[in-house]
Structure formats: C-alpha cells, structure tokens
Write an enzyme that holds these catalytic residues in place. Structure first.
Site, PDB file in Angstrom:
ATOM      1  N   GLY A  70      32.355  40.227  28.172  1.00 57.42           N
ATOM      2  CA  GLY A  70      33.745  40.181  28.485  1.00 57.42           C
ATOM      3  C   GLY A  70      33.440  38.404  29.239  1.00 57.42           C
ATOM      4  O   GLY A  70      33.409  37.634  28.106  1.00 57.42           O
ATOM      5  N   HIS A  71      34.212  37.673  29.491  1.00 52.07           N
ATOM      6  CA  HIS A  71      34.989  36.743  29.550  1.00 52.07           C
ATOM      7  C   HIS A  71      33.986  35.748  30.584  1.00 52.07           C
ATOM      8  O   HIS A  71      34.458  34.887  30.871  1.00 52.07           O
ATOM      9  CB  HIS A  71      36.196  36.834  30.533  1.00 52.07           C
ATOM     10  CG  HIS A  71      37.001  37.680  29.684  1.00 52.07           C
ATOM     11  ND1 HIS A  71      38.339  37.669  30.044  1.00 52.07           N
ATOM     12  CD2 HIS A  71      36.803  38.021  28.889  1.00 52.07           C
ATOM     13  CE1 HIS A  71      38.730  37.837  29.469  1.00 52.07           C
ATOM     14  NE2 HIS A  71      38.068  38.687  28.468  1.00 52.07           N
ATOM     15  N   GLY A  72      32.678  36.136  31.927  1.00 56.70           N
ATOM     16  CA  GLY A  72      31.558  35.447  31.960  1.00 56.70           C
ATOM     17  C   GLY A  72      32.343  35.297  33.779  1.00 56.70           C
ATOM     18  O   GLY A  72      32.250  37.060  34.176  1.00 56.70           O
TER      19      GLY A  72
ATOM     20  N   ASP B  75      36.954  41.919  30.826  1.00 53.37           N
ATOM     21  CA  ASP B  75      37.153  41.001  32.067  1.00 53.37           C
ATOM     22  C   ASP B  75      36.067  40.064  32.520  1.00 53.37           C
ATOM     23  O   ASP B  75      34.938  40.058  31.421  1.00 53.37           O
ATOM     24  CB  ASP B  75      37.962  41.592  32.610  1.00 53.37           C
ATOM     25  CG  ASP B  75      39.552  40.662  32.987  1.00 53.37           C
ATOM     26  OD1 ASP B  75      38.113  39.310  32.623  1.00 53.37           O
ATOM     27  OD2 ASP B  75      40.143  40.642  32.350  1.00 53.37           O
TER      28      ASP B  75
END
Length: 414
Positions: free
Chosen positions: A254-256, A232
């Site tokens: 993941g999502h930065g 995430d």
C-alpha cells in the site's frame, strides 16, 4: 423406618427439581458451568458458529455475563473451529466489575457480506468496537474478516471501520489476523497506553482506504512485530497523537507509514514524539511519509525514522506540505509546521528516480531536518536517483545518497 422413607422421598423430589432446572437451562442454550468459571464461552450463551446464523445476541449475552461477573479476571471466549457472523457490535467496559478482562478470540468472526445487510444505526461508524475500558487484553489465534469487497465499490464516505478501540487505556492486542475490512482495519481513538503486537493484517492492494492501523487522538501507543499488507497506509497517525513507538513492521503493497494527513479545511492538528524503527517496505507507493494540507495549522514535530529498508518503493522518503489527493487544490499560505524530523540508516531501492522528496511551504518551511547514513538506489542497474527539495532546511551527516540532498548542510556533530 418411617424416618428413612421420608428422607428418600425428599431426596427424590430434590433430584427431580434439579434435573428439571438443568433441562430448562439447556433449552435456553446457556451452560450453567459458565457462571461458575471465569471463562464465558459464546457457544454457552446461544452463539451457533456456523457462519450463517447471526450470533450477535449470543455474543451480547456472553459479554453481559462477563462484565457483571465478580471474578477478578473474566475471559470472553470465541472458540476455535467455528465461524461467527456478527452485526455491528460495541462492547462497553464502563460499568464492568473487573479491570482485567480478556477477549480470547480463537475462532473466525465475519461481517455480513452485503452493506445492505448491516443492521446499523445512522451513528454507527465501525463494525466491532471496544470503549471505556481500563485493563483489556484482546488476543488469540483467530481471524476477523470484514468481508469488505462490496463496500469498496461504494464511496469511501460510506465505508465503516472494522475494529475500533476508543476512550480506553491499558489495552493489549496480540496474535490476531484481520482481513478485508470495509475501511480501516484497526483504529485506536481517544485512548492511551495501547500495545499491539504480532498482528497480521491483509487486504488486496487495490482495496481503497483499508489502512492497517490508524491512530487518532491517542498517546503512548506501541505497535511491534506486525505484518501489514493492505491497499492504503500500513499505519497512519492522525491528529492529537503523541508518544507513538512503531518497530519491526513488514509493510506492503500500500502507501507506507504516514503521519497525517493533517490540516484539512484549515484545521489545527498536531502530531509529535513519533519513533518508527526497523521497518521493511515492499513495493509500496511511499516509505516514510508526512502529509499535510495547505491552509492548515498546527505541527508535526519530534519525529524519528530509522533503520528502514525499501524494496522497490516508489518514494522512500516523503515530506509533503502540498498534499492533495484530488485533481486540483487551491494554493493557500498557512501550513502545518514540520520541525525536528530525523532520518537515519535508510537503505534500499526505488523504481523511480526521485527517492527523497521534501516539499515544504514558503511561509512555513520545514526546519531542523536531519539525515544520516542514507543510501537509496534505483532498482534498475543503471538507473539514476535524485532528491527534490523545496523550502526545507537542516543538516546531513555520513553518507547521504542521492546527491547529498543539497538543501541540507553537511555537519559532523549530530
């Protein structure tokens, strides 16, 4: 002569009493030397460290002794070459004698493998917690493993945070490795003056909701020189957070790094004065992102992203006032305001065409957006890149690629 015999007799009795007392202390698994020193080794208080037996009581006894100690700088020691199994446990510094306490974690700490094995009350929202500290140092070469793979199969609402620091100030955390948390690996909540550095945080890329570090209702937080590889957000910044400084981060897959999400269910939520610098993204779904829900109130403002490198991230730059992780969300007019957002020296590649996305609400457009020296390319040699703008306004300077981001006006003086 009689006096001499009496002396030796008394001496013999004292030696017998001392030997007996020492044996009793050994039987209770408490090392009396721990009381005379400023170091409180969990082994001396009954912890075994074989990775099988529950060591929670030994940790509690060591903590009670360290907290009650009159030494000005007590050290709570988790020794190396041992693996300690812990049930959910919270260390409370409210009534401790010292405001300069060190947790030296050189061994390995693990959680129970099965969620059903967690001995947790209904209000237990984390595995290991620290609260009500003013002057806390958490450091070492050790590893903290939440063994979260069985949790990831459950609803995300059931998952527990791994390592939480709450209602505290003047906290340093350094050098540790965090692995496989059931949910967020580290959370800073309701705290101020938190400094985190030289951490390693790891979980599989498909592990849900395993943010590396989450910040909520906290101020003056700095995170430096840290590697985060989770499923995430590498770092997520939630409501009530301000004066956040993030530098020298390696983030994948993941999502930065995300601000938000903010404004869920019409809430008023705010984040401001955030500086993100010297970050490398490797194969992340986003680079630097601001995400807010429709119908929310509040603001995300005075935020600066600079010296960012994207290595095949999907969307290197994202501002999204229509954040909706569900299949469908209701259109709503109010929105969290996004103002004074600066992007500078952001370079690298993406494996998608749209590398800049500014999706803003018509009733609360994004204002004072600035971009300077942006160069984002498609990782494919002949691949195109483009930008998407909706209700976003601001300025650009220097080279801004792709397409000069047409919703921003060219300006040479900023």
């Amino acid at each position: 002569m009689a006096t001499l015999k009496i002396f030796f007799f008394v001496l013999l009795i004292q030696c017998t009493i001392f030997t007996s007392s020492s044996r009793q202390l050994k039987k209770s698994n408490i090392n009396i030397d721990s009381y005379g020193d400023n170091t409180f080794n969990v082994i001396s208080f009954g912890a075994i460290g074989d990775g099988k037996k529950d060591d929670s009581k030994g940790f509690k006894r060591a903590w009670d002794a360290a907290c009650d100690s009159s030494t000005p700088s007590p050290t709570f020691l988790v020794p190396q070459e041992k693996t300690f199994l812990l049930q959910p446990l919270t260390f409370n510094g409210k009534h401790c004698n010292s405001n300069n306490i060190t947790f030296q974690i050189d061994g390995r700490i693990i959680a129970p493998t099965k969620p059903s094995a967690w001995e947790c009350n209904t209000n237990c929202h984390h595995w290991i917690g620290f609260k009500n500290f003013d002057g806390l140092h958490i450091q070492g070469s050790g590893t903290i493993n939440g063994q979260g793979d069985n949790w990831w199969k459950l609803s995300c609402k059931d998952n527990q945070k791994g390592f939480m620091i709450g209602h505290s100030k003047n906290v340093d955390i350094k050098g540790l490795t965090f692995e496989d948390s059931p949910k967020m690996h580290i959370a800073f909540e309701d705290s101020t003056s938190i400094h985190a550095t030289q951490l390693t945080i790891k979980a599989p890329g498909n592990s849900p909701n395993t943010d590396g570090i989450h910040i909520q209702r906290s101020t003056n937080v700095s995170i430096h020189n840290t590697t985060i590889q989770t499923g995430d957000d590498c770092i997520s910044i939630g409501d009530g957070s301000k004066y956040i400084n993030i530098t020298n981060i390696e983030c994948s897959p993941g999502h930065g790094i995300s601000i938000g999400s903010l404004g869920i269910m019409g809430k008023t939520e705010e984040v401001e004065f955030v500086h993100v610098r010297n970050v490398s993204f490797h194969g992340t779904t986003n680079g630097v992102r601001i995400k807010t829900w429709q119908g929310g109130h509040g603001h995300a403002r005075n935020i600066r992203f600079e010296d960012i490198t994207s290595h095949a991230s999907t969307r290197p730059i994202v501002t999204d006032q229509y954040y909706c992780p569900h299949k469908q969300c209701k259109n709503q007019t109010p929105a969290v305001k996004n103002n004074n957002i600066a992007y500078e020296n952001i370079n690298g590649t993406s494996h998608k065409e749209t590398v800049v996305q500014l999706s803003c609400n018509e009733s609360r457009p994004c204002r004072n957006i600035t971009m300077k020296n942006i160069n984002l390319r498609n990782e494919k040699q002949k691949g195109k890149t483009s930008s998407y703008c909706l209700n976003a306004h601001g300025l650009r300077n220097g080279r801004v690629h792709p397409n000069n981001v047409p919703c921003l006006d060219k300006h040479d003086n900023f």
